[in-house]
Design a protein around this motif. Sequence first.
Motif, PDB file in Angstrom:
ATOM      1  N   LEU A  98       0.703  -1.289  -0.078  1.00  0.00           N
ATOM      2  CA  LEU A  98      -0.106  -0.067   0.004  1.00  0.00           C
ATOM      3  C   LEU A  98       0.710   1.292   0.035  1.00  0.00           C
ATOM      4  O   LEU A  98       0.337   2.317  -0.573  1.00  0.00           O
ATOM      5  N   ASP A  99       1.993   1.181   0.696  1.00  0.00           N
ATOM      6  CA  ASP A  99       2.837   2.467   0.779  1.00  0.00           C
ATOM      7  C   ASP A  99       3.145   2.869  -0.624  1.00  0.00           C
ATOM      8  O   ASP A  99       3.241   4.242  -1.049  1.00  0.00           O
ATOM      9  N   GLU A 100       3.213   2.144  -1.744  1.00  0.00           N
ATOM     10  CA  GLU A 100       3.778   2.703  -3.035  1.00  0.00           C
ATOM     11  C   GLU A 100       2.608   2.906  -3.694  1.00  0.00           C
ATOM     12  O   GLU A 100       2.764   3.555  -4.895  1.00  0.00           O
ATOM     13  N   LEU A 101       1.297   2.762  -3.395  1.00  0.00           N
ATOM     14  CA  LEU A 101       0.157   2.892  -3.982  1.00  0.00           C
ATOM     15  C   LEU A 101      -0.282   4.345  -3.595  1.00  0.00           C
ATOM     16  O   LEU A 101      -1.129   4.767  -4.219  1.00  0.00           O
ATOM     17  N   VAL A 102      -0.328   4.647  -2.391  1.00  0.00           N
ATOM     18  CA  VAL A 102      -0.623   5.977  -1.704  1.00  0.00           C
ATOM     19  C   VAL A 102      -0.315   7.176  -2.610  1.00  0.00           C
ATOM     20  O   VAL A 102      -1.465   7.790  -2.975  1.00  0.00           O
ATOM     21  N   GLU A 103       0.673   7.411  -2.876  1.00  0.00           N
ATOM     22  CA  GLU A 103       1.257   8.760  -3.222  1.00  0.00           C
ATOM     23  C   GLU A 103       0.244   8.967  -4.793  1.00  0.00           C
ATOM     24  O   GLU A 103      -0.171   9.691  -5.248  1.00  0.00           O
ATOM     25  N   PRO A 104       0.661   7.983  -5.710  1.00  0.00           N
ATOM     26  CA  PRO A 104      -0.068   8.163  -6.905  1.00  0.00           C
ATOM     27  C   PRO A 104      -1.643   8.238  -6.857  1.00  0.00           C
ATOM     28  O   PRO A 104      -2.269   9.110  -7.769  1.00  0.00           O
ATOM     29  N   LEU A 105      -2.182   7.686  -6.020  1.00  0.00           N
ATOM     30  CA  LEU A 105      -3.564   7.848  -5.646  1.00  0.00           C
ATOM     31  C   LEU A 105      -3.913   9.264  -5.068  1.00  0.00           C
ATOM     32  O   LEU A 105      -4.942   9.732  -5.790  1.00  0.00           O
ATOM     33  N   ARG A 106      -3.119   9.598  -4.234  1.00  0.00           N
ATOM     34  CA  ARG A 106      -3.356  10.995  -3.686  1.00  0.00           C
ATOM     35  C   ARG A 106      -3.241  11.925  -4.733  1.00  0.00           C
ATOM     36  O   ARG A 106      -3.940  12.954  -4.955  1.00  0.00           O
ATOM     37  N   VAL A 107      -2.392  11.931  -5.668  1.00  0.00           N
ATOM     38  CA  VAL A 107      -2.087  12.813  -6.740  1.00  0.00           C
ATOM     39  C   VAL A 107      -3.104  12.801  -7.732  1.00  0.00           C
ATOM     40  O   VAL A 107      -3.839  13.955  -8.063  1.00  0.00           O
ATOM     41  N   THR A 108      -3.824  11.596  -7.968  1.00  0.00           N
ATOM     42  CA  THR A 108      -4.934  11.641  -9.019  1.00  0.00           C
ATOM     43  C   THR A 108      -6.148  12.159  -8.302  1.00  0.00           C
ATOM     44  O   THR A 108      -7.034  13.109  -8.970  1.00  0.00           O
ATOM     45  N   VAL A 109      -6.605  11.831  -6.874  1.00  0.00           N
ATOM     46  CA  VAL A 109      -7.926  12.437  -6.467  1.00  0.00           C
ATOM     47  C   VAL A 109      -7.565  13.982  -5.907  1.00  0.00           C
ATOM     48  O   VAL A 109      -8.649  14.753  -5.945  1.00  0.00           O
ATOM     49  N   ASN A 110      -6.600  14.613  -5.807  1.00  0.00           N
ATOM     50  CA  ASN A 110      -6.191  15.690  -5.622  1.00  0.00           C
ATOM     51  C   ASN A 110      -5.880  16.726  -6.671  1.00  0.00           C
ATOM     52  O   ASN A 110      -5.809  17.857  -6.507  1.00  0.00           O
ATOM     53  N   ALA A 111      -5.696  16.266  -8.226  1.00  0.00           N
ATOM     54  CA  ALA A 111      -5.447  16.879  -9.080  1.00  0.00           C
ATOM     55  C   ALA A 111      -6.614  18.036  -9.213  1.00  0.00           C
ATOM     56  O   ALA A 111      -7.665  17.854  -9.214  1.00  0.00           O
ATOM     57  N   LYS A 112      -6.121  19.193  -9.913  1.00  0.00           N
ATOM     58  CA  LYS A 112      -6.804  20.537 -10.107  1.00  0.00           C
ATOM     59  C   LYS A 112      -6.782  20.538 -11.764  1.00  0.00           C
ATOM     60  O   LYS A 112      -5.957  20.464 -12.217  1.00  0.00           O
ATOM     61  N   LEU A 113      -8.010  20.834 -12.109  1.00  0.00           N
ATOM     62  CA  LEU A 113      -8.121  21.509 -13.707  1.00  0.00           C
ATOM     63  C   LEU A 113      -7.901  22.695 -13.707  1.00  0.00           C
ATOM     64  O   LEU A 113      -8.040  23.526 -12.688  1.00  0.00           O
ATOM     65  N   LYS A 114      -7.370  23.183 -14.936  1.00  0.00           N
ATOM     66  CA  LYS A 114      -7.481  24.791 -14.975  1.00  0.00           C
ATOM     67  C   LYS A 114      -8.863  25.271 -15.157  1.00  0.00           C
ATOM     68  O   LYS A 114      -9.809  24.758 -15.412  1.00  0.00           O
ATOM     69  N   ASP A 115      -8.688  26.807 -14.835  1.00  0.00           N
ATOM     70  CA  ASP A 115      -9.904  27.609 -14.690  1.00  0.00           C
ATOM     71  C   ASP A 115     -10.799  27.300 -16.147  1.00  0.00           C
ATOM     72  O   ASP A 115     -11.949  27.575 -16.165  1.00  0.00           O
ATOM     73  N   ASN A 116      -9.935  27.356 -17.168  1.00  0.00           N
ATOM     74  CA  ASN A 116     -10.661  27.238 -18.526  1.00  0.00           C
ATOM     75  C   ASN A 116     -10.746  25.930 -19.075  1.00  0.00           C
ATOM     76  O   ASN A 116     -11.017  25.655 -20.242  1.00  0.00           O
ATOM     77  N   ALA A 117     -10.976  24.870 -18.110  1.00  0.00           N
ATOM     78  CA  ALA A 117     -11.402  23.602 -18.701  1.00  0.00           C
ATOM     79  C   ALA A 117     -12.661  23.474 -19.503  1.00  0.00           C
ATOM     80  O   ALA A 117     -13.725  24.158 -18.956  1.00  0.00           O
ATOM     81  N   VAL A 118     -12.664  22.763 -20.312  1.00  0.00           N
ATOM     82  CA  VAL A 118     -14.264  22.580 -21.098  1.00  0.00           C
ATOM     83  C   VAL A 118     -14.902  21.465 -20.614  1.00  0.00           C
ATOM     84  O   VAL A 118     -14.168  20.575 -19.784  1.00  0.00           O
ATOM     85  N   LYS A 119     -16.076  21.337 -20.635  1.00  0.00           N
ATOM     86  CA  LYS A 119     -16.814  20.575 -20.337  1.00  0.00           C
ATOM     87  C   LYS A 119     -16.387  18.700 -20.435  1.00  0.00           C
ATOM     88  O   LYS A 119     -16.662  17.891 -19.227  1.00  0.00           O
ATOM     89  N   GLN A 120     -15.838  18.401 -21.513  1.00  0.00           N
ATOM     90  CA  GLN A 120     -15.406  17.308 -21.789  1.00  0.00           C
ATOM     91  C   GLN A 120     -14.203  16.885 -20.692  1.00  0.00           C
ATOM     92  O   GLN A 120     -14.144  15.824 -20.410  1.00  0.00           O
ATOM     93  N   GLN A 121     -13.363  17.992 -20.467  1.00  0.00           N
ATOM     94  CA  GLN A 121     -12.264  17.703 -19.597  1.00  0.00           C
ATOM     95  C   GLN A 121     -12.786  17.579 -18.228  1.00  0.00           C
ATOM     96  O   GLN A 121     -12.088  16.851 -17.526  1.00  0.00           O
TER      97      GLN A 121
END
Length: 184
Positions: A98-121
Amino acid sequence: QLLPMLYNETKVKQELVHQVDLGPFKHKVDDGLELRKAAFECMDTLLDTCADSLQLPLFISHLADGLKDEHDIKMLCHSVLYKLASGGANAVVVVGTLDELVEPLRVTVNAKLKDNAVKQQIERHDELVRSAMRAIRALEKMPDAETNLKFDEFVRSALRAGKLAEKYAAVCAEEGAKATDADL
């Protein structure tokens, strides 16, 4: 003999990534993406058909690398992770990694989109976050998962509390509803 070759194909090969100019924009093209996708699909098939002959720590290590890749590969890896976590026989090995899985999962769930992201993104991003949360929920339900302090802290601080709590609660409720439907 074939597994090392398969695992080698799960890695991003920089020589297959190049930049294309589209007018004023620069677009990154990854010619190895489809091959990596096929490699992860093969890993998924191997897990379904002959999990007992896989060296799971090595398998999970390459899966963790896939969790840092492009959207489609992350989605595949979330699905494989969900299967791994749901297949009770592998729980001890999965909890140990689990230790090696936590960080990539954290990055994915905390990722932010740009303010100008379109609906599909926005939709693709939400789909990816929900997929990661379903995998995390499956991992969380494994026996002894809470004994991994890094994973337990991640679930408690990032998903059970904080800005993602509502989404995670919805994923948990959705899973509970599916389980209730299956019992009927």
